[in-house]
Scaffold this motif. Structure first.
Motif, mmCIF file in Angstrom:
data_model
loop_
_atom_site.group_PDB
_atom_site.id
_atom_site.type_symbol
_atom_site.label_atom_id
_atom_site.label_comp_id
_atom_site.label_asym_id
_atom_site.label_seq_id
_atom_site.Cartn_x
_atom_site.Cartn_y
_atom_site.Cartn_z
ATOM 1 N N GLU A 184 30.953 122.689 4.483
ATOM 2 C CA GLU A 184 31.925 122.260 3.488
ATOM 3 C C GLU A 184 33.106 121.613 4.209
ATOM 4 O OE1 GLU A 184 33.106 125.514 0.977
ATOM 5 O OE2 GLU A 184 31.065 126.304 1.002
ATOM 6 N N ARG A 185 33.568 120.529 3.647
ATOM 7 C CA ARG A 185 34.697 119.830 4.267
ATOM 8 C C ARG A 185 35.931 120.727 4.362
ATOM 9 N NH1 ARG A 185 34.893 113.914 1.811
ATOM 10 N NH2 ARG A 185 33.263 114.556 0.416
ATOM 11 N N GLU A 245 29.561 115.146 2.751
ATOM 12 C CA GLU A 245 28.948 116.330 3.365
ATOM 13 C C GLU A 245 27.555 116.000 3.885
ATOM 14 O OE1 GLU A 245 29.369 120.080 1.396
ATOM 15 O OE2 GLU A 245 31.462 119.680 0.887
ATOM 16 N N TRP A 288 27.976 114.426 7.256
ATOM 17 C CA TRP A 288 28.316 115.431 8.273
ATOM 18 C C TRP A 288 27.113 116.294 8.621
ATOM 19 C CZ3 TRP A 288 31.996 115.078 11.508
ATOM 20 C CH2 TRP A 288 33.181 114.436 11.171
ATOM 21 N N ASP A 289 26.225 116.474 7.673
ATOM 22 C CA ASP A 289 25.047 117.315 7.901
ATOM 23 C C ASP A 289 23.912 116.557 8.602
ATOM 24 O OD1 ASP A 289 24.142 119.988 7.605
ATOM 25 O OD2 ASP A 289 22.816 119.370 5.976
#
Length: 158
Positions: free
Chosen positions: A2-3, A104, A107-108
């Motif tokens: 999560e950011r 997200e 980022w993942d």
């Protein structure tokens, strides 16, 4: 991932760094324990530079900038602790912007294969930033003690 958690991590990393290095002041900028080592100012600048390096490299088309000679020259040119602290402040503000600039899912996603965290999910850079920054704040606490000062406890106000 999560950011919000990533934002929490960078706030904590920055807080620990600032607290650990608080006893160093501008007069300590040029201190180095031995010839050839980073000065106190360069040590701080290097820590800031690597925050930028990870955040940029995680999404750069060519991956991480591997020109370590140029990077070393850049930080050795920093002769002011105040300037290094400003760089650190800016690096963490940029890290927050980088978090917000990507979804997200981004980022993942895995980092490209290569020598720097190849194949790991992008958000793993924040663990690397934490470790790297901790390493340099530890070195700076040694500098602080060599200067006859007492570094504050990094994890809480006393």
């Amino acid at each position: 991932m999560e950011r919000e958690k990533l934002h929490g991590q960078i706030v904590e990393i920055k807080e620990f760094f600032d607290r650990s290095t608080r006893a160093l002041d501008e007069a300590d900028s040029g201190f180095t324990p031995a010839p050839g080592m980073f000065t106190a100012a360069a040590q701080m600048a290097h820590a800031a530079q690597v925050v930028d390096w990870f955040c940029h490299g995680a999404f750069a088309p060519g991956g991480f900038d591997m020109d370590f000679e140029r990077q070393d020259s850049e930080v050795r040119a920093v002769t002011s602790i105040n300037a290094a602290r400003e760089w650190m402040d800016k690096a963490f503000k940029n890290a927050a912007k980088t978090i917000d600039a990507h979804s997200e899912a981004e980022w993942d996603a895995p980092l490209p294969e290569g020598p720097i965290m190849g194949g790991h999910r992008r958000f793993f850079i924040f663990g690397a930033i934490r470790d790297h920054t901790a390493h340099h704040r530890g070195a700076l606490t040694v500098y602080t003690r060599l200067l006859g000062k007492v570094p504050p406890m990094p994890y809480m106000e006393m």
